[in-house]
Design a protein around this motif. Structure first.
Motif, PDB file in Angstrom:
ATOM      1  N   LEU A 283       0.867  -1.177   0.000  1.00 30.53           N
ATOM      2  CA  LEU A 283       0.000   0.000   0.000  1.00 30.53           C
ATOM      3  C   LEU A 283       0.900   1.222   0.000  1.00 30.53           C
ATOM      4  O   LEU A 283       1.635   1.452   0.964  1.00 30.53           O
ATOM      5  CB  LEU A 283      -0.902   0.022   1.250  1.00 30.53           C
ATOM      6  CG  LEU A 283      -1.920  -1.105   1.383  1.00 30.53           C
ATOM      7  CD1 LEU A 283      -2.642  -0.989   2.731  1.00 30.53           C
ATOM      8  CD2 LEU A 283      -2.927  -1.070   0.251  1.00 30.53           C
ATOM      9  N   SER A 288      -2.615   3.632   2.465  1.00 30.78           N
ATOM     10  CA  SER A 288      -2.713   2.967   3.769  1.00 30.78           C
ATOM     11  C   SER A 288      -3.733   3.620   4.686  1.00 30.78           C
ATOM     12  O   SER A 288      -4.003   3.106   5.772  1.00 30.78           O
ATOM     13  CB  SER A 288      -1.345   2.945   4.459  1.00 30.78           C
ATOM     14  OG  SER A 288      -0.920   4.259   4.807  1.00 30.78           O
ATOM     15  N   CYS A 293      -8.959  -0.926   1.393  1.00 32.16           N
ATOM     16  CA  CYS A 293      -7.764  -1.644   0.930  1.00 32.16           C
ATOM     17  C   CYS A 293      -7.437  -2.816   1.845  1.00 32.16           C
ATOM     18  O   CYS A 293      -7.066  -3.898   1.379  1.00 32.16           O
ATOM     19  CB  CYS A 293      -6.582  -0.683   0.856  1.00 32.16           C
ATOM     20  SG  CYS A 293      -6.774   0.665  -0.345  1.00 32.16           S
ATOM     21  N   TYR A 294      -7.592  -2.616   3.144  1.00 31.01           N
ATOM     22  CA  TYR A 294      -7.231  -3.658   4.100  1.00 31.01           C
ATOM     23  C   TYR A 294      -8.211  -4.826   4.052  1.00 31.01           C
ATOM     24  O   TYR A 294      -7.822  -5.979   4.268  1.00 31.01           O
ATOM     25  CB  TYR A 294      -7.174  -3.077   5.507  1.00 31.01           C
ATOM     26  CG  TYR A 294      -6.065  -2.079   5.692  1.00 31.01           C
ATOM     27  CD1 TYR A 294      -4.815  -2.470   6.140  1.00 31.01           C
ATOM     28  CD2 TYR A 294      -6.267  -0.730   5.404  1.00 31.01           C
ATOM     29  CE1 TYR A 294      -3.790  -1.548   6.300  1.00 31.01           C
ATOM     30  CE2 TYR A 294      -5.257   0.202   5.566  1.00 31.01           C
ATOM     31  CZ  TYR A 294      -4.016  -0.215   6.009  1.00 31.01           C
ATOM     32  OH  TYR A 294      -3.004   0.695   6.153  1.00 31.01           O
ATOM     33  N   VAL A 305       2.058  -6.547   5.174  1.00 32.21           N
ATOM     34  CA  VAL A 305       1.628  -5.381   4.397  1.00 32.21           C
ATOM     35  C   VAL A 305       2.767  -4.366   4.418  1.00 32.21           C
ATOM     36  O   VAL A 305       3.164  -3.899   5.494  1.00 32.21           O
ATOM     37  CB  VAL A 305       0.344  -4.746   4.964  1.00 32.21           C
ATOM     38  CG1 VAL A 305      -0.088  -3.571   4.102  1.00 32.21           C
ATOM     39  CG2 VAL A 305      -0.768  -5.786   5.045  1.00 32.21           C
ATOM     40  N   SER A 307       4.300  -0.627   3.280  1.00 33.35           N
ATOM     41  CA  SER A 307       3.811   0.705   2.946  1.00 33.35           C
ATOM     42  C   SER A 307       4.971   1.681   2.773  1.00 33.35           C
ATOM     43  O   SER A 307       5.404   2.335   3.733  1.00 33.35           O
ATOM     44  CB  SER A 307       2.854   1.217   4.033  1.00 33.35           C
ATOM     45  OG  SER A 307       2.327   2.490   3.681  1.00 33.35           O
ATOM     46  N   SER A 309       6.489   5.137   2.094  1.00 29.95           N
ATOM     47  CA  SER A 309       5.882   6.447   2.327  1.00 29.95           C
ATOM     48  C   SER A 309       6.917   7.555   2.231  1.00 29.95           C
ATOM     49  O   SER A 309       8.120   7.308   2.349  1.00 29.95           O
ATOM     50  CB  SER A 309       5.204   6.484   3.704  1.00 29.95           C
ATOM     51  OG  SER A 309       4.251   5.447   3.838  1.00 29.95           O
ATOM     52  N   ALA A 353      -3.467   5.230   9.656  1.00 35.92           N
ATOM     53  CA  ALA A 353      -2.717   4.574   8.581  1.00 35.92           C
ATOM     54  C   ALA A 353      -2.492   3.103   8.927  1.00 35.92           C
ATOM     55  O   ALA A 353      -3.353   2.458   9.520  1.00 35.92           O
ATOM     56  CB  ALA A 353      -1.406   5.313   8.339  1.00 35.92           C
ATOM     57  N   LEU A 354      -1.353   2.579   8.572  1.00 32.13           N
ATOM     58  CA  LEU A 354      -1.073   1.147   8.708  1.00 32.13           C
ATOM     59  C   LEU A 354      -1.313   0.638  10.117  1.00 32.13           C
ATOM     60  O   LEU A 354      -2.016  -0.358  10.329  1.00 32.13           O
ATOM     61  CB  LEU A 354       0.387   0.902   8.292  1.00 32.13           C
ATOM     62  CG  LEU A 354       0.847  -0.536   8.167  1.00 32.13           C
ATOM     63  CD1 LEU A 354       0.162  -1.225   6.996  1.00 32.13           C
ATOM     64  CD2 LEU A 354       2.355  -0.590   7.990  1.00 32.13           C
ATOM     65  N   GLY A 378       2.878  -5.347   9.619  1.00 32.77           N
ATOM     66  CA  GLY A 378       2.823  -4.142   8.811  1.00 32.77           C
ATOM     67  C   GLY A 378       4.157  -3.417   8.870  1.00 32.77           C
ATOM     68  O   GLY A 378       4.713  -3.220   9.956  1.00 32.77           O
ATOM     69  N   SER A 380       6.244   0.008   7.501  1.00 33.93           N
ATOM     70  CA  SER A 380       6.168   1.319   6.863  1.00 33.93           C
ATOM     71  C   SER A 380       7.533   1.977   6.903  1.00 33.93           C
ATOM     72  O   SER A 380       8.144   2.087   7.973  1.00 33.93           O
ATOM     73  CB  SER A 380       5.137   2.202   7.577  1.00 33.93           C
ATOM     74  OG  SER A 380       5.090   3.496   7.003  1.00 33.93           O
TER      75      SER A 380
END
Length: 428
Positions: A283, A288, A293-294, A305, A307, A309, A353-354, A378, A380
């Motif tokens: 994502l 995110s 999406c999740y 997942v 992410s 950023s 977010a995540l 997750g 990020s």
């Protein structure tokens, strides 16, 4: 203070034994202050945190590791394909060294969003160009000014100036003309890293026209589709350097309004899977923030997942409240808008977010029995550094989200800073 020509150089004083002893005591105190279960080591400009083995129920069995690489962006890393590859390798060195001698057999390396954007000025000496204007002129020259002008005129005829605005249309023309060179350098750097280190590399993202993956797993700008589109695209490279996943960003921020949203393309993008059954998906940044999406990732049985950023602006903005002065992205969920003027940027990322959505979506037992007893991770990674006077900030994190059936709470590992290069590593 500069020394006059011919003046004698002063000999640097050597540290006294007492000073050396004090320095050693300070280092010991710093080591004692580190959190238990976390080993911290410095690797050049990076600070690596190894968080240890996650709670039980993970798919890795103690043999898997994920790394959030908070890479320090610079203008010089885009000067050539070699400079970019060197910067990528340098950023990955710290987490890879941290895992040397461990039992880890499966590694995932995550880089920040838009890591490939600086490749638009390949061939430009940024030290000589000095200013953003000078670098832009150099990029136009490297791309071929007549070629860019021809692309710009065509795009204007096709209505891009009305659709995106004239400034964005100019940038689009440059990106389209530089797309092949940017993609080649980007893919070579990350595919090479994946092959050398036998790692899965989630290669941040790069703004390029639509891509196709050939039979050899090499990304190329699609010849069969229109080049009228430009997407913020993330590629993941497998152990052999071949592309195993391509994801286009679906929700754009105002600085990205010169690109195209890819909601339908994102919905049809598949979940990648390793030979030993670890499923993962990407994502990109703002994506995110959207709960829908999740839900799809949960239904697909995703284990990790990622992410990538990036946030640009003064580092102090990380602890500033949203005041409405900065344009907000389109179609933000209503729950985020309620926090405007109330919550700092850092907490926005915590809640919405995540980290926040993994807790809301994956910590449920009804309807998805295959998820019961499963741990979801997750990861990020934010950018840091400074490019042409534009600083990047954001605090990378790794989230461990057990299911409701395990009766365990979410655990989040955070980077030590929000504006310095470092890497965060979790073994599970």
């Amino acid at each position: 203070m500069p020394m006059a020509e011919g003046s004698p150089r002063r000999r640097q004083p050597q540290p006294q034994p007492q000073q050396q002893q004090q320095q050693q005591q300070q280092q010991q105190q710093q080591q004692q202050q580190r959190p238990k279960g976390a080993a911290v080591a410095s690797r050049g400009r990076c600070r690596v945190v190894t968080s240890g083995t996650a709670p039980g129920g993970g798919v890795g069995g103690g043999n898997c590791a994920v790394a959030a690489i908070q890479m320090g962006y610079t203008a010089t890393m885009g000067e050539s394909a070699a400079a970019f590859a060197a910067a990528v390798a340098d950023a990955a060195e710290a987490p890879l060294r941290a895992l040397e001698g461990s039992s880890v057999q499966r590694r995932f390396l995550l880089f920040p969003e838009l890591v490939g954007l600086s490749l638009v000025w390949q061939g430009v000496d940024t030290h000589r160009a000095k200013t953003p204007k000078g670098i832009l002129i150099g990029a136009l020259w490297a791309a071929g000014i007549l070629r860019v002008l021809a692309q710009l005129l065509w795009d204007i005829v096709m209505g891009d100036a009305v659709r995106y605005g004239f400034a964005f249309t100019c940038l689009r023309a440059l990106l389209k003309c530089r797309g092949e060179a940017m993609l080649e350098a980007y893919a070579a750097a990350f595919a090479g890293l994946a092959r050398r280190t036998r790692s899965y590399v989630v290669a941040g993202s790069i703004p390029v026209p639509p891509l196709e993956i050939d039979a050899e797993g090499v990304p190329r700008i699609a010849r069969t589709s229109s080049r009228a589109k430009l997407y913020n695209t993330s590629l993941t490279f497998g152990l052999d350097g071949k592309v195993v996943s391509q994801v286009k960003k679906a929700h754009l921020t105002p600085p990205e309004y010169g690109l195209d949203e890819a909601l339908e393309e994102w919905l049809t993008s598949g979940v990648a899977e390793t030979p030993d059954g670890i499923r993962f998906a990407t994502l990109i940044c703002l994506d995110s923030f959207f709960p829908s999406c999740y839900g799809q990732l949960r239904a697909a049985g995703v284990d990790i997942v990622f992410s990538p950023s990036a946030l640009a602006g003064p580092a102090s903005a990380w602890h500033a409240k949203w005041d409405g002065k900065v344009p907000l992205p389109r179609n933000l969920p209503a729950e985020i808008l309620k926090d405007m003027g109330v919550v700092e940027e850092a907490e926005i990322w915590d809640r919405h977010a995540l980290q926040g959505h993994l807790g809301k979506v994956f910590d449920q037992g009804s309807g998805q029995t295959e998820q019961r007893g499963k741990v979801v991770y997750g990861v990020s990674a934010f950018a840091s550094g400074d490019v042409l006077g534009l600083p990047f900030f954001g605090r990378s994190r790794i989230v461990v989200q057990p299911s409701a059936a395990q009766e365990k709470t979410q655990k989040t590992h955070l980077a030590a800073s929000h504006d310095e290069p470092e890497a965060l590593v979790l073994v599970f």
